[in-house]
Design a protein around this motif. Structure first.
Motif, PDB file in Angstrom:
ATOM      1  N   ASN A 176      30.843  36.553  48.589  1.00  0.00           N
ATOM      2  CA  ASN A 176      30.845  36.177  49.991  1.00  0.00           C
ATOM      3  C   ASN A 176      31.424  37.353  50.766  1.00  0.00           C
ATOM      4  OD1 ASN A 176      31.301  35.057  52.517  1.00  0.00           O
ATOM      5  ND2 ASN A 176      31.959  33.096  51.678  1.00  0.00           N
ATOM      6  N   GLU A 177      30.866  37.683  51.905  1.00  0.00           N
ATOM      7  CA  GLU A 177      31.340  38.836  52.662  1.00  0.00           C
ATOM      8  C   GLU A 177      32.778  38.682  53.151  1.00  0.00           C
ATOM      9  OE1 GLU A 177      29.518  37.696  57.050  1.00  0.00           O
ATOM     10  OE2 GLU A 177      28.846  39.493  56.042  1.00  0.00           O
ATOM     11  N   GLU A 178      33.298  37.457  53.172  1.00  0.00           N
ATOM     12  CA  GLU A 178      34.666  37.209  53.626  1.00  0.00           C
ATOM     13  C   GLU A 178      35.697  37.285  52.492  1.00  0.00           C
ATOM     14  OE1 GLU A 178      35.402  36.929  56.851  1.00  0.00           O
ATOM     15  OE2 GLU A 178      33.265  37.239  57.229  1.00  0.00           O
ATOM     16  N   ALA A 204      40.303  39.717  45.348  1.00  0.00           N
ATOM     17  CA  ALA A 204      39.546  38.671  44.648  1.00  0.00           C
ATOM     18  C   ALA A 204      38.324  39.261  43.956  1.00  0.00           C
ATOM     19  CB  ALA A 204      39.125  37.588  45.630  1.00  0.00           C
ATOM     20  N   VAL A 205      37.701  40.261  44.562  1.00  0.00           N
ATOM     21  CA  VAL A 205      36.538  40.912  43.963  1.00  0.00           C
ATOM     22  C   VAL A 205      36.964  41.688  42.709  1.00  0.00           C
ATOM     23  CG1 VAL A 205      34.768  42.678  44.324  1.00  0.00           C
ATOM     24  CG2 VAL A 205      35.253  41.008  46.114  1.00  0.00           C
ATOM     25  N   ILE A 206      38.106  42.369  42.763  1.00  0.00           N
ATOM     26  CA  ILE A 206      38.621  43.084  41.588  1.00  0.00           C
ATOM     27  C   ILE A 206      38.890  42.091  40.461  1.00  0.00           C
ATOM     28  CG2 ILE A 206      40.560  44.428  40.676  1.00  0.00           C
ATOM     29  CD1 ILE A 206      40.768  45.778  43.427  1.00  0.00           C
ATOM     30  N   ASP A 207      39.499  40.956  40.796  1.00  0.00           N
ATOM     31  CA  ASP A 207      39.788  39.922  39.806  1.00  0.00           C
ATOM     32  C   ASP A 207      38.506  39.403  39.161  1.00  0.00           C
ATOM     33  OD1 ASP A 207      41.551  38.145  38.384  1.00  0.00           O
ATOM     34  OD2 ASP A 207      40.881  36.536  39.731  1.00  0.00           O
ATOM     35  N   THR A 208      37.486  39.121  39.966  1.00  0.00           N
ATOM     36  CA  THR A 208      36.205  38.649  39.440  1.00  0.00           C
ATOM     37  C   THR A 208      35.554  39.701  38.552  1.00  0.00           C
ATOM     38  OG1 THR A 208      35.900  37.293  41.410  1.00  0.00           O
ATOM     39  CG2 THR A 208      33.940  37.740  40.084  1.00  0.00           C
ATOM     40  N   ALA A 209      35.631  40.963  38.968  1.00  0.00           N
ATOM     41  CA  ALA A 209      35.036  42.051  38.182  1.00  0.00           C
ATOM     42  C   ALA A 209      35.723  42.177  36.825  1.00  0.00           C
ATOM     43  CB  ALA A 209      35.129  43.363  38.947  1.00  0.00           C
ATOM     44  N   ALA A 250      40.968  54.587  48.387  1.00  0.00           N
ATOM     45  CA  ALA A 250      40.825  53.257  47.806  1.00  0.00           C
ATOM     46  C   ALA A 250      40.854  52.196  48.903  1.00  0.00           C
ATOM     47  CB  ALA A 250      41.942  53.004  46.814  1.00  0.00           C
ATOM     48  N   LEU A 251      40.144  51.111  48.655  1.00  0.00           N
ATOM     49  CA  LEU A 251      40.116  50.003  49.598  1.00  0.00           C
ATOM     50  C   LEU A 251      41.407  49.208  49.506  1.00  0.00           C
ATOM     51  CD1 LEU A 251      36.498  48.678  48.931  1.00  0.00           C
ATOM     52  CD2 LEU A 251      37.235  50.384  50.583  1.00  0.00           C
ATOM     53  N   SER A 252      41.845  48.702  50.625  1.00  0.00           N
ATOM     54  CA  SER A 252      43.041  47.864  50.649  1.00  0.00           C
ATOM     55  C   SER A 252      42.719  46.510  50.028  1.00  0.00           C
ATOM     56  CB  SER A 252      43.505  47.668  52.090  1.00  0.00           C
ATOM     57  OG  SER A 252      44.482  46.657  52.158  1.00  0.00           O
ATOM     58  N   PRO A 253      43.625  45.963  49.204  1.00  0.00           N
ATOM     59  CA  PRO A 253      43.367  44.656  48.596  1.00  0.00           C
ATOM     60  C   PRO A 253      43.255  43.533  49.618  1.00  0.00           C
ATOM     61  CG  PRO A 253      45.289  45.705  47.601  1.00  0.00           C
ATOM     62  CD  PRO A 253      44.859  46.557  48.733  1.00  0.00           C
ATOM     63  N   TRP A 254      43.722  43.759  50.838  1.00  0.00           N
ATOM     64  CA  TRP A 254      43.708  42.711  51.858  1.00  0.00           C
ATOM     65  C   TRP A 254      42.506  42.816  52.778  1.00  0.00           C
ATOM     66  CZ3 TRP A 254      46.591  39.425  49.815  1.00  0.00           C
ATOM     67  CH2 TRP A 254      47.744  39.804  49.139  1.00  0.00           C
ATOM     68  N   ASP A 255      41.659  43.853  52.614  1.00  0.00           N
ATOM     69  CA  ASP A 255      40.427  43.969  53.394  1.00  0.00           C
ATOM     70  C   ASP A 255      39.400  42.968  52.876  1.00  0.00           C
ATOM     71  OD1 ASP A 255      41.415  46.025  54.905  1.00  0.00           O
ATOM     72  OD2 ASP A 255      40.340  47.605  53.839  1.00  0.00           O
ATOM     73  N   THR A 256      38.457  42.616  53.716  1.00  0.00           N
ATOM     74  CA  THR A 256      37.341  41.813  53.244  1.00  0.00           C
ATOM     75  C   THR A 256      36.278  42.755  52.699  1.00  0.00           C
ATOM     76  OG1 THR A 256      36.326  41.787  55.437  1.00  0.00           O
ATOM     77  CG2 THR A 256      37.753  39.924  54.859  1.00  0.00           C
ATOM     78  N   ILE A 257      35.574  42.320  51.681  1.00  0.00           N
ATOM     79  CA  ILE A 257      34.610  43.175  50.998  1.00  0.00           C
ATOM     80  C   ILE A 257      33.415  43.500  51.903  1.00  0.00           C
ATOM     81  CG2 ILE A 257      33.257  41.357  49.894  1.00  0.00           C
ATOM     82  CD1 ILE A 257      34.446  44.579  48.190  1.00  0.00           C
ATOM     83  N   GLY A 258      33.073  42.616  52.814  1.00  0.00           N
ATOM     84  CA  GLY A 258      31.938  42.843  53.700  1.00  0.00           C
ATOM     85  C   GLY A 258      32.234  43.752  54.869  1.00  0.00           C
ATOM     86  N   SER A 259      33.494  44.082  55.111  1.00  0.00           N
ATOM     87  CA  SER A 259      33.853  44.896  56.275  1.00  0.00           C
ATOM     88  C   SER A 259      33.490  46.363  56.105  1.00  0.00           C
ATOM     89  CB  SER A 259      35.356  44.763  56.565  1.00  0.00           C
ATOM     90  OG  SER A 259      36.109  45.327  55.514  1.00  0.00           O
ATOM     91  N   HIS A 260      33.129  46.782  54.901  1.00  0.00           N
ATOM     92  CA  HIS A 260      32.843  48.199  54.662  1.00  0.00           C
ATOM     93  C   HIS A 260      31.359  48.522  54.738  1.00  0.00           C
ATOM     94  CE1 HIS A 260      37.005  48.933  53.687  1.00  0.00           C
ATOM     95  NE2 HIS A 260      36.976  47.801  53.002  1.00  0.00           N
ATOM     96  N   GLY A 261      30.508  47.517  54.708  1.00  0.00           N
ATOM     97  CA  GLY A 261      29.080  47.732  54.861  1.00  0.00           C
ATOM     98  C   GLY A 261      28.401  48.396  53.674  1.00  0.00           C
ATOM     99  N   VAL A 262      29.034  48.417  52.528  1.00  0.00           N
ATOM    100  CA  VAL A 262      28.431  49.004  51.328  1.00  0.00           C
ATOM    101  C   VAL A 262      28.357  47.947  50.241  1.00  0.00           C
ATOM    102  CG1 VAL A 262      29.168  51.358  51.821  1.00  0.00           C
ATOM    103  CG2 VAL A 262      30.641  49.896  50.496  1.00  0.00           C
ATOM    104  N   ARG A 263      27.525  48.236  49.238  1.00  0.00           N
ATOM    105  CA  ARG A 263      27.349  47.276  48.143  1.00  0.00           C
ATOM    106  C   ARG A 263      27.591  47.891  46.777  1.00  0.00           C
ATOM    107  NH1 ARG A 263      23.275  45.112  51.871  1.00  0.00           N
ATOM    108  NH2 ARG A 263      24.158  43.144  52.548  1.00  0.00           N
TER     109      ARG A 263
END
Length: 137
Positions: free
Chosen positions: A35-37, A42-47, A78-91
């Motif tokens: 989810n982009e939010e 959480a994405v690191i944990d899932t990965a 590095a991305l901040s752990p508190w940023d949302t994954i969709g805010s960077h516009g990359v996949r």
């Protein structure tokens, strides 16, 4: 007329998209829908959970605080752990272990030194692989 009870599944808010995470030292990327939010943490944990479930090598562990997530195609840090994954516009992302710190006891005091494996890191490897010379005929 039959009445049936529908399951109420919570509908995720926001857009969902497929991301690809390359783990430094692993054979190939991990792909999953997020989810982009969702937060980067959480994405690191899932990965890490997906990586372990697939039995990939090298074994990474499950402590998400020991890893950093980078945008693969951007030259940023590095991305901040508190940023949302969709805010960077990359996949496409790169997952790397944080540099290890060692505590050395020297003459009764503790010093901290950052250790590095190899020469450089994934950015150096990427630059070297992109600068391959093509011989002309």
């Amino acid at each position: 007329m039959l009445l049936y009870k529908q399951k109420k599944n919570p509908v995720p808010k926001g857009n969902r998209f497929l991301i690809s995470i390359t783990v430094l030292g692993s054979a190939g990327p991990i792909r999953f829908v997020v989810n982009e939010e969702e937060l980067v943490a959480a994405v690191i944990d899932t990965a890490l959970k997906s990586y372990a479930r697939e039995g990939r090598l090298p074994i990474l562990g499950s402590d998400l605080n020991g890893f950093l997530l980078y945008c693969s195609n951007a030259g940023t840090g590095a991305l901040s752990p508190w940023d949302t994954i969709g805010s960077h516009g990359v996949r496409n992302f790169m997952l790397c272990k944080k540099p290890q710190t060692e505590k050395l006891e020297d003459a009764g005091r503790l010093d901290t030194a950052i250790t590095r494996r190899g020469s450089g890191g994934w950015k150096t490897w990427l630059n070297k692989s992109l600068n391959l010379k093509i011989s002309s005929h």
